[in-house]
Design an enzyme around this catalytic site. Sequence first.
Site, PDB file in Angstrom:
ATOM      1  N   CYS A   1       0.803  -1.214   0.002  1.00 53.49           N
ATOM      2  CA  CYS A   1       0.095   0.195   0.235  1.00 53.49           C
ATOM      3  C   CYS A   1       0.779   1.077  -0.027  1.00 53.49           C
ATOM      4  O   CYS A   1       2.029   1.141   0.116  1.00 53.49           O
ATOM      5  CB  CYS A   1      -1.002   0.000   1.248  1.00 53.49           C
ATOM      6  SG  CYS A   1      -0.018   0.220   2.809  1.00 53.49           S
TER       7      CYS A   1
ATOM      8  N   CYS B   1       3.384   1.552   2.644  1.00 55.04           N
ATOM      9  CA  CYS B   1       4.501   0.932   2.407  1.00 55.04           C
ATOM     10  C   CYS B   1       5.714   1.781   1.939  1.00 55.04           C
ATOM     11  O   CYS B   1       6.792   1.869   2.168  1.00 55.04           O
ATOM     12  CB  CYS B   1       4.457  -0.430   1.831  1.00 55.04           C
ATOM     13  SG  CYS B   1       3.409  -1.481   2.697  1.00 55.04           S
TER      14      CYS B   1
ATOM     15  N   ASP C   1      -0.443  10.082 -32.216  1.00 55.82           N
ATOM     16  CA  ASP C   1       0.372   9.602 -33.444  1.00 55.82           C
ATOM     17  C   ASP C   1      -0.208   9.700 -34.570  1.00 55.82           C
ATOM     18  O   ASP C   1      -1.454   9.357 -34.514  1.00 55.82           O
ATOM     19  CB  ASP C   1       0.966   8.285 -32.909  1.00 55.82           C
ATOM     20  CG  ASP C   1       1.832   7.647 -33.952  1.00 55.82           C
ATOM     21  OD1 ASP C   1       2.736   8.207 -34.606  1.00 55.82           O
ATOM     22  OD2 ASP C   1       1.523   6.597 -34.253  1.00 55.82           O
TER      23      ASP C   1
END
Length: 694
Positions: free
Chosen positions: A13, A16, A409
């Site tokens: 998470c 962390c 593009d």
Amino acid sequence: MPVVQLELEGMTCAACAARIEKKLNKVAGAAATVNLATERATVTCAPGTSVDSLVEAVRDAGYDAREADAAHRRAADEPARSIRRRLAVAIVLSVPVALLAMVGPLQFPHWEWAALVLSTPVVFWSGLGFHRAAWRAARGLSASMDTLISLGTLSAWGWSTAVLLFGLDAETYYELAAVITTLILLGRYLEARAKRGSNAAIRRLLELGVKDVRVVRAGSEVVVPLADVRVGDRFVVRPGEKIATDGVVVDGSSAVDQSMLTGEAIPVEVAPGNDVAGATINTYGRLVVQATKVGADTALAQIAALVDQAQSGKAPIQRIADRISAIFVPIVIAMALATFAAWLAFGATASTAFTTGVAVLIIACPCALGLATPLALMVGTGRGAQLGVLIKGPEVLEETRRVDTVVLDKTGTVTEGRIHLADVALLNGADRADVLRLAGAVESASEHPIAQAVAAAALSEVGALPPVTRFRNEPGVGVTGIVDGHEVSVGRRGGRLEVAWDGVARAELVVQDVVKPTSRAAVAELKALGLTPVLLTGDSRDSATRVAAEVGIETVVAEVYPAGKAAEVERLQNEGRVVAMVGDGINDAPALAQADLGVAIGTGTDVAIEASDLTLVSGDLRGAADAIRLARQTLRTIKGNLFWAFAYNVAAIPLAVAGLLNPIIAAAAMAASSLFVVTNSLRLRRFHSTREAT
């Protein structure tokens, strides 16, 4: 200053990621950012800072790390496989536990002992990851959603076991411990699957190059591995083969397909003295190339590095539930402990106090939160798959809400990516049929892609073509030959050809890429979503301007190579724009990774697809508008799920504290919140695409 990339293990998470980042920034001379999505840390180090000290700092935080590179990444399938095994066991064992607890006729004498046996592996083996993460957080004097999951499941299991072993007159809650573990594991598994393949883009890039090379040594060709090629070596490239590495042509002539670099469908003529890039394709003719760059210095390797850098440089996306849990989790834990202590202080029995405290933990335990994101994502992506739109993971959805610029593009995205004869301008009284018949005949003898486009158009319009004799190809100039007694020449000037016979110019032919029939409608839909379209291409400005005008795009950036494409996206971001990039080629991969939202055309390369956040399987550009609308609606659903998941719990917590909500009712409230999440997510199945009516 040197930059070190660390590959991280054990993060679950945002808490962390924050904990690891904090530890790394305490290392002298280190400035770190941790990316939860890519599971990587990017550390700018002062000279003399060792990689070992960085790895040790991560391990001190309770996680693991190793130095990363573009060629060797931890297999993305490993976490998914591990969770899948634990989830399978949890499902098999949790179903009978739930049935025993909820269906009275199934409850045989002492059935609780069976529930103990069945739920124990679920809580302690299947849920081991939650307990490990909670322990790591505790060591760092912090808490995360894993803390609440671990406390909730262990408390429910522990209380139930105490009731069973000591014969207390109270309910057991083994089904809560098992089912909560199973549902949260399901959410983690769906997240792991969504992230699968995100690290494969760079590996695919590096695999594009050739494996063996025909090097000229002592006057003869010797096949050697690519790794043995050195700067200055000369190597042979036959028709249809890929060029081994960057170099300069020293003998031969041909047309080289450079679409992997420029995105342009028309091959570029090369002759002695011209530069060529590794992994581009020699369309015809034998070339001898002298290597000028090898290994990490080649254009292909630099594209791989650009993708890696762009992916690793993205700011960590904080999941909504984890942001809220930073405050929510400690408060809930404190409230559960305070509730237990308060009830004891007011004279309640230990059993009553503990039951009330457990009720607080259970009502707050995020069962619905575990479903909120993955279930909406699962329904949304399932509906998207029906429409040819693939959403890679929940972390990409936040950006769709803020996107205001869409960069497109040209070749293969707005256009078909194939050459066709677009126009025939007759000169000096020539007849169109004669021009096509004679020009098509002489071009049919050439292997050049432009020549083949002319020959195909002539064959389609005038039928069988006459034979050609005395054919001659002059690389970079054109072709000549005798057709029906006429000396015919076709000279090439980029996308324009001059046709002459018997010394007189007869016509000018224009060859162009084909604009997709749906591109104009797609651009209109993107504008209707409030997006500003920009055409970004490696093609010439004239060609790009023509295509932009045809589809309704006002802003054009042309003649841009891969590094320039990523830089152009970054420039727009620096102006304060939130950019979505739509592309299909390898040349688009760095820009797709750099963009806030990368959208790949599924008919393009695997590299482009894996570097993107959304993929349009059909190749229809209108899918870009569908993708953005669907992603935005999915995000709204996720936020609604998260809000109501918390709302059910927050509203019921005061009742639990007051002793008015026993754990059974708490479980019912959890079930209600989960039911809402499910039904709210299923509404995404009604998402409608404008393409469905065509």
